[in-house]
Enzyme design. Structure first.
Site, PDB file in Angstrom:
ATOM      1  N   ARG A  34     -10.731 -83.946  21.215  1.00 31.35           N
ATOM      2  CA  ARG A  34      -9.776 -82.890  20.878  1.00 31.35           C
ATOM      3  C   ARG A  34      -8.449 -83.261  21.523  1.00 31.35           C
ATOM      4  O   ARG A  34      -8.349 -84.205  22.274  1.00 31.35           O
ATOM      5  CB  ARG A  34     -10.233 -81.541  21.461  1.00 31.35           C
ATOM      6  CG  ARG A  34     -11.340 -80.804  20.739  1.00 31.35           C
ATOM      7  CD  ARG A  34     -10.930 -80.138  19.433  1.00 31.35           C
ATOM      8  NE  ARG A  34      -9.686 -79.377  19.469  1.00 31.35           N
ATOM      9  CZ  ARG A  34      -9.586 -78.101  19.787  1.00 31.35           C
ATOM     10  NH1 ARG A  34     -10.651 -77.413  20.146  1.00 31.35           N
ATOM     11  NH2 ARG A  34      -8.419 -77.493  19.744  1.00 31.35           N
ATOM     12  N   ARG A  46     -15.252 -85.136   8.864  1.00 30.24           N
ATOM     13  CA  ARG A  46     -14.893 -85.857   7.637  1.00 30.24           C
ATOM     14  C   ARG A  46     -14.557 -87.314   7.933  1.00 30.24           C
ATOM     15  O   ARG A  46     -15.022 -88.237   7.241  1.00 30.24           O
ATOM     16  CB  ARG A  46     -13.672 -85.172   6.981  1.00 30.24           C
ATOM     17  CG  ARG A  46     -13.012 -85.988   5.874  1.00 30.24           C
ATOM     18  CD  ARG A  46     -11.662 -85.391   5.465  1.00 30.24           C
ATOM     19  NE  ARG A  46     -10.693 -85.364   6.555  1.00 30.24           N
ATOM     20  CZ  ARG A  46      -9.950 -86.408   6.916  1.00 30.24           C
ATOM     21  NH1 ARG A  46     -10.076 -87.570   6.314  1.00 30.24           N
ATOM     22  NH2 ARG A  46      -9.085 -86.293   7.908  1.00 30.24           N
ATOM     23  N   ARG A  47     -13.752 -87.533   8.966  1.00 31.54           N
ATOM     24  CA  ARG A  47     -13.407 -88.919   9.319  1.00 31.54           C
ATOM     25  C   ARG A  47     -14.640 -89.671   9.819  1.00 31.54           C
ATOM     26  O   ARG A  47     -14.836 -90.833   9.476  1.00 31.54           O
ATOM     27  CB  ARG A  47     -12.305 -88.926  10.390  1.00 31.54           C
ATOM     28  CG  ARG A  47     -10.940 -88.474   9.864  1.00 31.54           C
ATOM     29  CD  ARG A  47      -9.905 -88.354  10.974  1.00 31.54           C
ATOM     30  NE  ARG A  47      -8.603 -87.987  10.440  1.00 31.54           N
ATOM     31  CZ  ARG A  47      -7.728 -87.194  11.054  1.00 31.54           C
ATOM     32  NH1 ARG A  47      -8.036 -86.671  12.241  1.00 31.54           N
ATOM     33  NH2 ARG A  47      -6.570 -86.924  10.511  1.00 31.54           N
ATOM     34  N   CYS A  87     -13.961 -76.621   8.087  1.00 29.45           N
ATOM     35  CA  CYS A  87     -13.683 -77.828   8.872  1.00 29.45           C
ATOM     36  C   CYS A  87     -14.970 -78.489   9.341  1.00 29.45           C
ATOM     37  O   CYS A  87     -15.004 -79.668   9.629  1.00 29.45           O
ATOM     38  CB  CYS A  87     -12.818 -77.451  10.069  1.00 29.45           C
ATOM     39  SG  CYS A  87     -12.058 -78.838  10.900  1.00 29.45           S
ATOM     40  N   LYS A 123      -3.685 -77.978   5.767  1.00 31.75           N
ATOM     41  CA  LYS A 123      -5.123 -78.241   5.938  1.00 31.75           C
ATOM     42  C   LYS A 123      -5.761 -77.273   6.942  1.00 31.75           C
ATOM     43  O   LYS A 123      -6.985 -77.156   6.989  1.00 31.75           O
ATOM     44  CB  LYS A 123      -5.389 -79.695   6.336  1.00 31.75           C
ATOM     45  CG  LYS A 123      -4.893 -80.100   7.694  1.00 31.75           C
ATOM     46  CD  LYS A 123      -5.275 -81.551   7.999  1.00 31.75           C
ATOM     47  CE  LYS A 123      -4.848 -81.936   9.405  1.00 31.75           C
ATOM     48  NZ  LYS A 123      -5.263 -83.294   9.766  1.00 31.75           N
ATOM     49  N   ASP A 124      -4.936 -76.560   7.755  1.00 38.94           N
ATOM     50  CA  ASP A 124      -5.472 -75.559   8.689  1.00 38.94           C
ATOM     51  C   ASP A 124      -5.701 -74.202   8.024  1.00 38.94           C
ATOM     52  O   ASP A 124      -6.292 -73.304   8.624  1.00 38.94           O
ATOM     53  CB  ASP A 124      -4.509 -75.349   9.868  1.00 38.94           C
ATOM     54  CG  ASP A 124      -4.413 -76.558  10.781  1.00 38.94           C
ATOM     55  OD1 ASP A 124      -5.351 -77.375  10.773  1.00 38.94           O
ATOM     56  OD2 ASP A 124      -3.398 -76.686  11.496  1.00 38.94           O
ATOM     57  N   ARG A 149      -4.581 -87.893  22.392  1.00 37.58           N
ATOM     58  CA  ARG A 149      -5.514 -88.759  21.668  1.00 37.58           C
ATOM     59  C   ARG A 149      -5.123 -90.234  21.816  1.00 37.58           C
ATOM     60  O   ARG A 149      -5.981 -91.085  22.062  1.00 37.58           O
ATOM     61  CB  ARG A 149      -5.568 -88.350  20.193  1.00 37.58           C
ATOM     62  CG  ARG A 149      -6.168 -86.975  20.003  1.00 37.58           C
ATOM     63  CD  ARG A 149      -6.162 -86.550  18.545  1.00 37.58           C
ATOM     64  NE  ARG A 149      -6.574 -85.148  18.444  1.00 37.58           N
ATOM     65  CZ  ARG A 149      -7.336 -84.664  17.487  1.00 37.58           C
ATOM     66  NH1 ARG A 149      -7.797 -85.439  16.532  1.00 37.58           N
ATOM     67  NH2 ARG A 149      -7.653 -83.390  17.460  1.00 37.58           N
TER      68      ARG A 149
END
Length: 328
Positions: free
Chosen positions: A151, A129-130, A249, A81-82, A157
């Protein structure tokens, strides 16, 4: 004379090292050659800015690709996904191994789930997106939440929830699983896998990409043995959808292709692929969500066409107006 070690380029984070370690083990078994990890710091690792501000997905990849092109490493492992959707002309995506769980998970204060978060709960995520999908879910289920941009690595997190600064954070299930599973990490916290009907993952989430120089035909052929054709077809469709929506992104796009079998029980034959896509505003006020189902793609072009077709349907249904300045 023993063959020289293959050099595997990796980011330095705990998660990247774990992912690359799994791939290194597989390549050792495949080739009988030693594999050494070469740690590379990327701009995305050192910058404290939000991803959308520093250029989106490619910021974790550029330094690894530079090392490949300079022959400082033989191959590199990325979270798929990166990886930017455009393929680099001098590099090849030699293998996409079988995908981990693609879902997102909610890590919350003990006993809490998405549906039982208290009014005004603060939910941390670095992903537009989330945010878009969590806010839309909250709106449609009578919940009031505040999404908070954060971040940092997984431990950082989760630390926000441990310290009581946030009620919950949303992470990729694959990342948690690859560093040893939720139980090692979370202690007295609750971990809930989010239903993809509520939150579609990022295109390619849960999959790894193994990249090397296109000129190294022998290594390309060797690494190709780690490729999972079903995973490759699924993520090709997802990334084609993303590319056709012209989103990086910074744009809230979710996508998931899954394989549908012809009935219950063992001995199932996979006959179809379903691709779902979503794009929305980060406040969750508007979402465009569509799906399509077709035969399992047997080539890159077929998988890419599935993604493009769904993207064009989404644009026709109003997604273009949500994509910011790139409206078509």
């Amino acid at each position: 004379m023993t063959e020289r070690a293959l050099r595997l380029g990796t980011r330095r984070s705990k998660l990247a090292m774990a992912q690359s370690g799994h791939v290194a083990d597989a390549v050792r078994q495949l080739t009988g050659r030693p594999v050494e990890l070469v740690e590379i710091t990327t701009y995305g690792d050192t910058s404290r800015e939000h991803l959308a501000q520093i250029g989106g997905t490619g910021v974790f990849v550029a330094a690894l690709r530079d090392a490949l092109l300079a022959d400082e490493v033989d191959f590199a492992v990325h979270s798929l996904k990166d990886l930017p959707t455009a393929q680099h002309p001098d590099l090849v995506l030699a293998a996409i191994p079988r995908r981990e769980d693609p879902r997102d998970v909610l890590v919350a204060r003990a006993g809490l789930t998405l549906d039982t978060l208290p009014a005004g709960a603060r939910v941390g995520t670095g992903s537009p997106r989330r945010m878009a999908q969590l806010n839309a879910y909250a709106r449609s289920h009578g919940l009031t939440i505040e999404t908070v941009p954060i971040r940092g690595n997984i431990d950082t997190r989760v630390g926000y929830v441990r310290k009581g600064e946030l009620d919950a954070v949303v992470l990729a299930a694959a990342g948690l699983n690859r560093i040893g599973g939720p139980e090692d990490l979370t202690g007295a916290l609750s971990v809930e896998a989010l239903n993809v009907d509520a939150v579609l993952p990022a295109p390619g989430q849960g999959a790894l990409a193994i990249e090397c120089a296109a000129s190294d035909a022998d290594l390309v052929a060797t690494l190709a043995e780690l490729d999972d054709p079903y995973t490759r077809a699924a993520v090709t469709a997802e990334r084609s959808l993303l590319a056709a929506l012209e989103a990086g992104c910074s744009a809230p796009v979710g996508a998931l292709a899954d394989l549908l079998a012809d009935g219950p029980g063992h001995g199932q034959v996979v006959t179809e692929m379903r691709l779902r896509g979503v794009v929305g505003t980060t406040d969750g006020s508007t979402l465009v969500q569509l799906s399509t189902t077709g035969p399992v793609p047997t080539s890159h072009d077929e998988a890419a066409a599935l993604g493009r077709e769904l993207a064009h349907e989404m644009l026709a249904k109003g997604a273009a107006g949500l994509m910011g300045e790139r409206a078509l």
